[in-house]
Design a protein around this motif. Structure first.
Motif, mmCIF file in Angstrom:
data_model
loop_
_atom_site.group_PDB
_atom_site.id
_atom_site.type_symbol
_atom_site.label_atom_id
_atom_site.label_comp_id
_atom_site.label_asym_id
_atom_site.label_seq_id
_atom_site.Cartn_x
_atom_site.Cartn_y
_atom_site.Cartn_z
ATOM 1 N N GLU A 62 121.881 99.558 -6.526
ATOM 2 C CA GLU A 62 122.030 100.696 -7.434
ATOM 3 C C GLU A 62 122.545 101.959 -6.768
ATOM 4 N N VAL A 63 122.214 102.170 -5.476
ATOM 5 C CA VAL A 63 122.665 103.416 -4.841
ATOM 6 C C VAL A 63 123.255 103.230 -3.453
ATOM 7 N N GLY A 64 123.420 101.970 -3.011
ATOM 8 C CA GLY A 64 124.103 101.701 -1.750
ATOM 9 C C GLY A 64 123.311 102.002 -0.494
ATOM 10 N N PHE A 109 127.549 104.053 -6.091
ATOM 11 C CA PHE A 109 127.355 103.167 -7.237
ATOM 12 C C PHE A 109 128.214 101.903 -7.126
ATOM 13 N N ASP A 110 128.855 101.683 -5.994
ATOM 14 C CA ASP A 110 129.812 100.586 -5.826
ATOM 15 C C ASP A 110 129.226 99.196 -6.052
ATOM 16 N N HIS A 111 127.946 99.004 -5.808
ATOM 17 C CA HIS A 111 127.357 97.665 -5.885
ATOM 18 C C HIS A 111 126.597 97.407 -7.181
ATOM 19 N N MET A 112 126.675 98.339 -8.116
ATOM 20 C CA MET A 112 126.003 98.164 -9.410
ATOM 21 C C MET A 112 126.678 97.081 -10.232
ATOM 22 N N GLN A 114 128.218 95.852 -13.804
ATOM 23 C CA GLN A 114 129.100 96.632 -14.678
ATOM 24 C C GLN A 114 128.335 97.412 -15.747
ATOM 25 N N ILE A 115 127.312 96.811 -16.337
ATOM 26 C CA ILE A 115 126.542 97.522 -17.366
ATOM 27 C C ILE A 115 125.855 98.749 -16.778
ATOM 28 N N GLU A 116 125.411 98.639 -15.517
ATOM 29 C CA GLU A 116 124.797 99.796 -14.851
ATOM 30 C C GLU A 116 125.840 100.882 -14.609
ATOM 31 N N LYS A 117 127.024 100.478 -14.168
ATOM 32 C CA LYS A 117 128.104 101.460 -13.956
ATOM 33 C C LYS A 117 128.475 102.147 -15.261
ATOM 34 N N ASP A 118 128.459 101.382 -16.337
ATOM 35 C CA ASP A 118 128.851 101.930 -17.641
ATOM 36 C C ASP A 118 127.804 102.888 -18.216
ATOM 37 N N THR A 119 126.552 102.763 -17.797
ATOM 38 C CA THR A 119 125.483 103.567 -18.404
ATOM 39 C C THR A 119 124.803 104.531 -17.424
#
Length: 163
Positions: A62-64, A109-112, A114-119
């Motif tokens: 979630e935060v690298g 956020f690179d390893h999130m 896609q749904i996490e990146k979108d929200t």
């Protein structure tokens, strides 16, 4: 619309910097994008994974921030909550673990998923005083108290190495 029931056991990772601030994410439920809130890092434990292992994995995804499971302290709180997210009615048992990190820790956020990146829209480091004085919504609502417990249990020692 009927929600799909989902029960999950989660690890919540609370990175705390040298200024005793906790890292939170800002985002929204895709079913209610106009109601953003701040939330802790974490997610469900996968098969065979301890909660500390889940905390370490989620912290990276979630935060690298990379950490080993044995670097987490706690648990500092455990609770069961119910909420809705997207098409799900979630019952979540959540356990909170802390990890000390250095000031200037890089967040990514690179390893999130896609749904996490979108929200997920932002991140911010919060002090106890800021949590207690903000009118913004954050979860869990007793996070200031949890952070106080972490600070009391794991004070920063001058010259201590951190992640």
């Amino acid at each position: 619309m009927t929600k799909i029931p989902l029960r999950r056991f989660t690890a919540r990772a609370l990175p705390v910097d040298e200024q005793d601030r906790v890292l939170l994410l800002h985002g929204f439920d895709p079913a209610r994008p106009d109601e953003p809130f701040w939330f802790t890092i974490g997610g469900a434990a996968e098969d065979g994974e301890t909660l500390q292992e889940a905390a370490a994995r989620e912290l990276f995804e979630e935060v690298g921030i990379r950490a080993n499971a044995d670097e987490f302290s706690g648990p500092y709180d455990n609770s069961v909550i119910e909420f809705s997210w997207a098409q799900y009615a979630v019952t979540q048992e959540q356990t909170f673990f802390a990890i000390r990190v250095g000031d200037g820790t890089v967040v990514s956020f690179d390893h999130m998923d896609q749904i996490e990146k979108d929200t997920t829209t932002a991140y911010r480091w919060w002090s106890v005083a800021e949590l207690e004085s903000t009118e913004e919504i954050f979860y869990p609502e007793d996070l200031a108290s949890i952070l106080r417990g972490i600070i009391a249990a794991s004070p920063v020692i001058e010259g201590e190495e951190s992640v």
